[in-house]
Design a protein around this motif. Sequence first.
Motif, PDB file in Angstrom:
ATOM      1  N   TYR A 194       0.814  -1.219   0.000  1.00 32.53           N
ATOM      2  CA  TYR A 194       0.000   0.000   0.000  1.00 32.53           C
ATOM      3  C   TYR A 194       0.847   1.268   0.000  1.00 32.53           C
ATOM      4  O   TYR A 194       0.345   2.363  -0.275  1.00 32.53           O
ATOM      5  CB  TYR A 194      -0.923  -0.002   1.227  1.00 32.53           C
ATOM      6  CG  TYR A 194      -0.188   0.183   2.539  1.00 32.53           C
ATOM      7  CD1 TYR A 194       0.025   1.455   3.076  1.00 32.53           C
ATOM      8  CD2 TYR A 194       0.317  -0.903   3.243  1.00 32.53           C
ATOM      9  CE1 TYR A 194       0.704   1.631   4.268  1.00 32.53           C
ATOM     10  CE2 TYR A 194       0.992  -0.735   4.428  1.00 32.53           C
ATOM     11  CZ  TYR A 194       1.174   0.535   4.945  1.00 32.53           C
ATOM     12  OH  TYR A 194       1.860   0.706   6.121  1.00 32.53           O
ATOM     13  N   THR A 196       3.378   1.984  -1.969  1.00 32.92           N
ATOM     14  CA  THR A 196       3.956   2.322  -3.269  1.00 32.92           C
ATOM     15  C   THR A 196       3.103   3.346  -3.998  1.00 32.92           C
ATOM     16  O   THR A 196       1.910   3.502  -3.717  1.00 32.92           O
ATOM     17  CB  THR A 196       4.109   1.058  -4.134  1.00 32.92           C
ATOM     18  OG1 THR A 196       2.831   0.442  -4.284  1.00 32.92           O
ATOM     19  CG2 THR A 196       5.059   0.069  -3.479  1.00 32.92           C
ATOM     20  N   LYS A 199      -0.505   2.391  -8.957  1.00 27.28           N
ATOM     21  CA  LYS A 199      -1.823   1.810  -8.747  1.00 27.28           C
ATOM     22  C   LYS A 199      -2.172   0.961  -9.969  1.00 27.28           C
ATOM     23  O   LYS A 199      -1.954   1.384 -11.095  1.00 27.28           O
ATOM     24  CB  LYS A 199      -2.877   2.927  -8.563  1.00 27.28           C
ATOM     25  CG  LYS A 199      -2.737   3.722  -7.269  1.00 27.28           C
ATOM     26  CD  LYS A 199      -3.219   2.912  -6.076  1.00 27.28           C
ATOM     27  CE  LYS A 199      -3.219   3.760  -4.802  1.00 27.28           C
ATOM     28  NZ  LYS A 199      -4.346   4.701  -4.718  1.00 27.28           N
ATOM     29  N   TRP A 201      -1.789  -1.203  -6.458  1.00 29.48           N
ATOM     30  CA  TRP A 201      -0.608  -1.524  -5.678  1.00 29.48           C
ATOM     31  C   TRP A 201      -0.132  -2.936  -5.982  1.00 29.48           C
ATOM     32  O   TRP A 201      -0.932  -3.869  -6.087  1.00 29.48           O
ATOM     33  CB  TRP A 201      -0.932  -1.428  -4.192  1.00 29.48           C
ATOM     34  CG  TRP A 201      -1.240  -0.043  -3.731  1.00 29.48           C
ATOM     35  CD1 TRP A 201      -0.634   1.105  -4.104  1.00 29.48           C
ATOM     36  CD2 TRP A 201      -2.252   0.322  -2.779  1.00 29.48           C
ATOM     37  NE1 TRP A 201      -1.186   2.182  -3.454  1.00 29.48           N
ATOM     38  CE2 TRP A 201      -2.186   1.732  -2.628  1.00 29.48           C
ATOM     39  CE3 TRP A 201      -3.178  -0.386  -2.031  1.00 29.48           C
ATOM     40  CZ2 TRP A 201      -3.030   2.428  -1.761  1.00 29.48           C
ATOM     41  CZ3 TRP A 201      -4.021   0.307  -1.169  1.00 29.48           C
ATOM     42  CH2 TRP A 201      -3.940   1.696  -1.045  1.00 29.48           C
TER      43      TRP A 201
END
Length: 395
Positions: A194, A196, A199, A201
Amino acid sequence: MMRRRRSDELPRFAEETEAPSFRFRRRYAYYLVAFIFVCWVLYPSRTTSRKNSDVLQINWPDYAYSLYATDSAALCHAVLLLDALARFGSRADRVLFYPDHWDTSIESAKDRDSQLLNLARDTYNAKLHPVKPLQVAGRTKGEWEWDETVTKLMAFSLEYYDRVIALDSDMTLLASLDELFLLPPTPMAMPRAYWTDSKPWPLSTMLMVIKPSLDEFEAFKQRMQSGGDSALVKAHRFDMEIVNERFEESALVLPHRPYALRTAEFRRHDHADYLGNANETWDADKVYKEAKLIQFSDWPLPPPWIMWPQKGVEEMQPDCGGSHEGSCAERRIWKGLYDDFRHRRRDICKLLSVPAPDWDSIKERRHPENATETGPAAPHLTEGAVPSHAVSPSS
């Protein structure tokens, strides 16, 4: 003259007797009441017995936790996880992969690796698996970068288990994970990274719930032999890359809350990604209490087995909403996690913290936030006395 009657001639009183039909009805009424009473008494115990039999049907030796060590520091941290699993009463097997050039013959008081392997086997019931650590090389010209953290993928080779939970070693386990063995059938279950920017993720390899497969294992080995992107290899993220290539669209996604919390979360100001709800108010104590595990990740601050540079702590610790004075729940929890790790490392592994590096030199180096750096070897604790600086908050 009147004749006296004999006694057998005198009138007698005859007792009134119940009608046979009435006696019949009353007797069966008693039976019915007794039957209802017995059912009422036995029903709870029968329900409990049925529940207990369901629990006993779980054959825990069919499941295992997989840990790995590629150096002395990681071996200690694997032992700390074994200790946590024992404290939480986990009933699954425990497997520890380690380099095959190590042995369990303790040659001296300073032979810490052999001591820890014996501790893992004899005290924590770990099944020891000596292996040649897996490696992947960075695709660079000139000097090669090597990464052995991909050894965690050895968990796929444990095909004689129905399901395996593979864990990274740079974390603190806060509760049992045994419930994950009972997930619906799936080849892979993982939480998402979560933290990073990309999207959706990517999946995080800090926790993997695996259906072991030798075919999958061989496929990963072939992928490693071709090398990896130099940046990923240097950041020890190649394992994450190839696991996402294989399972990104088919894995069962575990909720990162509570299965993938990082220490860096307590230093952030925006917690929407972790909370998963823009309307929820951040509560550090609540988040900590519900978490199952916490991974150490506060780059460029050194990991918990390396002493903290004082200037680094001052700059990196949670700022308590912008105030660097006093304390708050975030700072208390964050420092407590590091202190707890260092104390357990000292008490269980008998290892002191590695001396602190120069803060100005390490904070300028380009390095991914989630990279793991083991640093130099830790000094052994061979005497009863422990230097106070070895486990102090600034160490």
